[in-house]
Enzyme design. Structure first.
Site, short mmCIF file in Angstrom:
data_model
loop_
_atom_site.label_atom_id
_atom_site.label_comp_id
_atom_site.label_asym_id
_atom_site.label_seq_id
_atom_site.Cartn_x
_atom_site.Cartn_y
_atom_site.Cartn_z
N SER B 74 0.81 -1.22 0.00
CA SER B 74 0.00 0.00 0.00
C SER B 74 0.84 1.27 0.00
O SER B 74 0.32 2.35 -0.21
CB SER B 74 -0.96 0.00 1.20
OG SER B 74 -0.24 0.23 2.39
N LYS B 111 1.41 4.22 6.95
CA LYS B 111 0.64 5.05 6.03
C LYS B 111 1.15 6.50 6.14
O LYS B 111 1.87 6.86 7.08
CB LYS B 111 -0.86 5.04 6.41
CG LYS B 111 -1.55 3.68 6.29
CD LYS B 111 -1.82 3.28 4.85
CE LYS B 111 -2.51 1.93 4.76
NZ LYS B 111 -1.63 0.79 5.10
#
Lengths: 429, 155
Positions: B74, B111
């Site tokens: 991701s 993230k």
């Protein structure tokens, strides 16, 4: 400056081993967690949730099975590699706060604070800054006790941990005498640093049950009953500093290496392997601190928890003709001792060695019949360097065996998150 | 401002390097260390340097820095690939635009932190993954700020 009264802080990590595990595994948060000793034996650290269930320090894992099933206690094997690394981080951070740091144990340090008062509005502010910094940088919760003596700093730390009103930092130097006496009256005398169970019982028999009662007893009365060490403790409780910081740990006077076996051991051959292994570990420690030893003790015993098994527990001291730090001579002496005490027909649970009569290697005396061989020192240095570079036991004496079936079990050991490339914590992307 | 997309280089630093602390260096490359002939001073001696220390380059504070292994894709457009090691410094106060490690559903996730106009999100850097939105700051538990990524090629 020399007239400034001493001020000590004791910084202690809360439930240290459990807290270390929680830093790297968020699933352990708010759950009852115990860390077990080698071979998953007894509780050596408990989370607050486990303490609330009434599990005492040292409780064997099998005894808490019913509670564990009922409350979902998570048991972990001790991961000393991780704890040592986290301890190192905490101690480094503490050295940013004070030039005087005594590392007292893996999770406690004393700091000298006098002279730092001008840098902080209050000692409590300093304590809170330590708590915040250690918490943010390492994820480990700590409490801080501040007092004019080390003995009182220990008690202040206990209050900081147990009394929510202190918010983790308890500075006894700002308490009024009445307040201090009130708090100390609520603490049992056994909480005092250096007062073990036996002395606590004798004090109680004399009607001295609380810390405050001990503090109120005239020091000379204590000396008559308990000697000068306890007298010094009473003086420390009265705010007179008798124990200073020991910033450099003195060389150990004895070195112990012992382990419980992963599986019961019956044969002398396997005991010999284990004793040889432990002696090599102890000899490495001996060389690290630059000492030699003149006597070794070997001990073996069966499992006292297995009450149906026949029990045997014994040890023997083997004196050496010449003080040495040579692994080969030390192992030979230990195996000689083992042969003297070994009895067949028992299920052995634990063996160990202790190095006694330590002296600095620099002053070793040659005996009549042998000389110090410089090649030995060189060989031992190469051995230690190889094992340091390539991991414990890369090179060892053949007498410690190859299979090591008796070796410790770590059924629930967590990864060595901070020291192994292949065991780093994983993060999902 | 969120930094622009970086190509997945062998060694990409996502933050400006903080001042190097005095860290013992297990890996150093020494320059100008040839033996000096007796009698003649070496003209190179004045230029001798301590060498390059990758630890000091990646790690400003040893006590507060930890390494993690990345699992998943991701963050691939931020130059962080599956299997990479990332350095995480807990001493840094997380800010908008930092790449962070956070606790989501009792697991660690890496993230980009987005915090603008009351919107708090953990944003992936791969269109195949959704952002995670938080109602308030107290819902978001950030473990540390990512300061660098290391990758070694199989050679």
């Amino acid at each position: 400056m020399e007239n400034t009264p001493r001020v000590f802080a004791l910084v202690d990590c809360n439930n240290f081993y459990v807290s270390c595990e929680r830093v790297f595994n968020p699933k352990l948060a708010d759950k009852p967690v115990v860390v077990l000793s080698n071979n998953d034996g007894c509780a050596v650290a408990r989370s607050n949730e486990v303490k609330a269930l009434g599990v005492k320090m040292g409780t064997p894992w099998f005894q808490m099975q019913p509670l564990a099933r009922q409350h979902g206690i998570i048991a972990l094997s001790s991961n000393y590699t991780l704890y040592a690394d986290m301890s190192q981080r905490v101690m480094t951070i503490l050295r940013d706060f004070s030039p005087e740091v005594e590392v007292y144990s893996i999770d406690e340090s004393f700091l000298g604070l006098q002279g730092l008062s001008r840098l902080w509005p209050t000692y409590t502010d300093l304590g809170q800054a330590i708590r915040h910094r250690v918490g943010q940088w390492t994820g480990l919760p700590v409490c801080v006790g501040i007092a004019p003596t080390k003995t009182l700093a220990k008690l202040a730390n206990h209050l900081a941990k147990t009394r929510p009103e202190f918010a983790g930092v308890c500075d006894l130097t700002v308490l009024k005498e009445g307040q201090l006496a009130g708090y100390l009256a609520c603490l049992e005398v056994g909480e005092v640093w250096g007062v073990g169970r036996r002395i606590a019982a004798r004090l109680q028999a004399l009607g001295i049950g609380s810390v405050q009662a001990l503090r109120a007893t005239p020091p000379h009365v204590i000396r008559e009953h308990f000697g000068v060490v306890m007298e010094r403790t009473v003086r420390e409780l009265r705010g007179i500093s008798c124990l200073d910081l020991e910033e450099v740990a003195p060389p150990k006077q004895q070195i112990i290496a012992s382990r419980s076996f992963g599986a019961p051991v019956i044969s002398q051959e396997e005991l010999r392997e284990a004793v040889s292994r432990y002696m090599q570990t102890a000899a490495e420690k001996l060389r690290q601190q630059g000492s030699v030893c003149s006597a070794v003790q070997v001990f073996i015993h069966t499992n006292p928890f297995k009450t149906h098994d026949r029990q045997y527990s014994t040890g023997v001291v083997v004196p050496l003709t010449q003080a040495t730090d040579d692994s080969r001579r030390l192992v030979a002496a230990a195996l000689w001792g083992l042969a003297r005490i070994y009895r067949p027909g028992y299920c052995y649970k634990k063996a160990g060695v202790m190095l006694l009569d330590l002296a600095p290697a620099s002053v070793r005396q040659a005996s009549l019949f042998s000389q110090v061989n410089p090649r030995t020192a060189h060989l031992m240095r190469v051995l230690d360097e190889l094992n340091a570079a390539h991991g414990r036991n890369t090179i060892h004496l053949a007498s410690s065996g190859i299979q090591q079936r008796w070796a410790a079990r770590f059924d629930h050991r967590t990864p060595r998150y901070t020291t192994r490339w292949d065991e780093l914590p994983r993060v999902h992307a | 401002m969120i930094s622009s997309l970086l190509p997945p280089d062998a060694l990409t630093l996502l933050q400006e390097a903080a001042p190097a602390a005095a860290i013992p260096a297990p890996w150093t490359i020494r320059f100008f260390r040839q033996p000096i002939p007796a009698g003649f001073p070496s003209p190179a001696a004045d230029y001798a340097e301590e060498g390059l220390d990758l630890n000091a380059y990646l790690i400003a504070r040893k006590s507060s820095t930890f390494l993690f292994t990345v699992v998943g894709d991701s963050m691939k457009h931020a130059g962080i690939l599956d299997g990479d090691k990332v350095a995480v410094d807990r001493a840094i106060e997380p800010r908008h635009g930092h790449i962070v490690i956070a606790v989501v559903n009792q697991e660690y996730t890496i993230k980009r932190l987005y915090r603008r106009a009351g919107v708090i999100e953990l944003r992936p850097e791969n269109p195949a993954f959704p952002a995670i939105r938080f109602a308030g700051l107290d819902e978001l538990h950030i473990w540390g700020v990512v300061t660098g990524v290391v990758r070694r090629f199989a050679v």
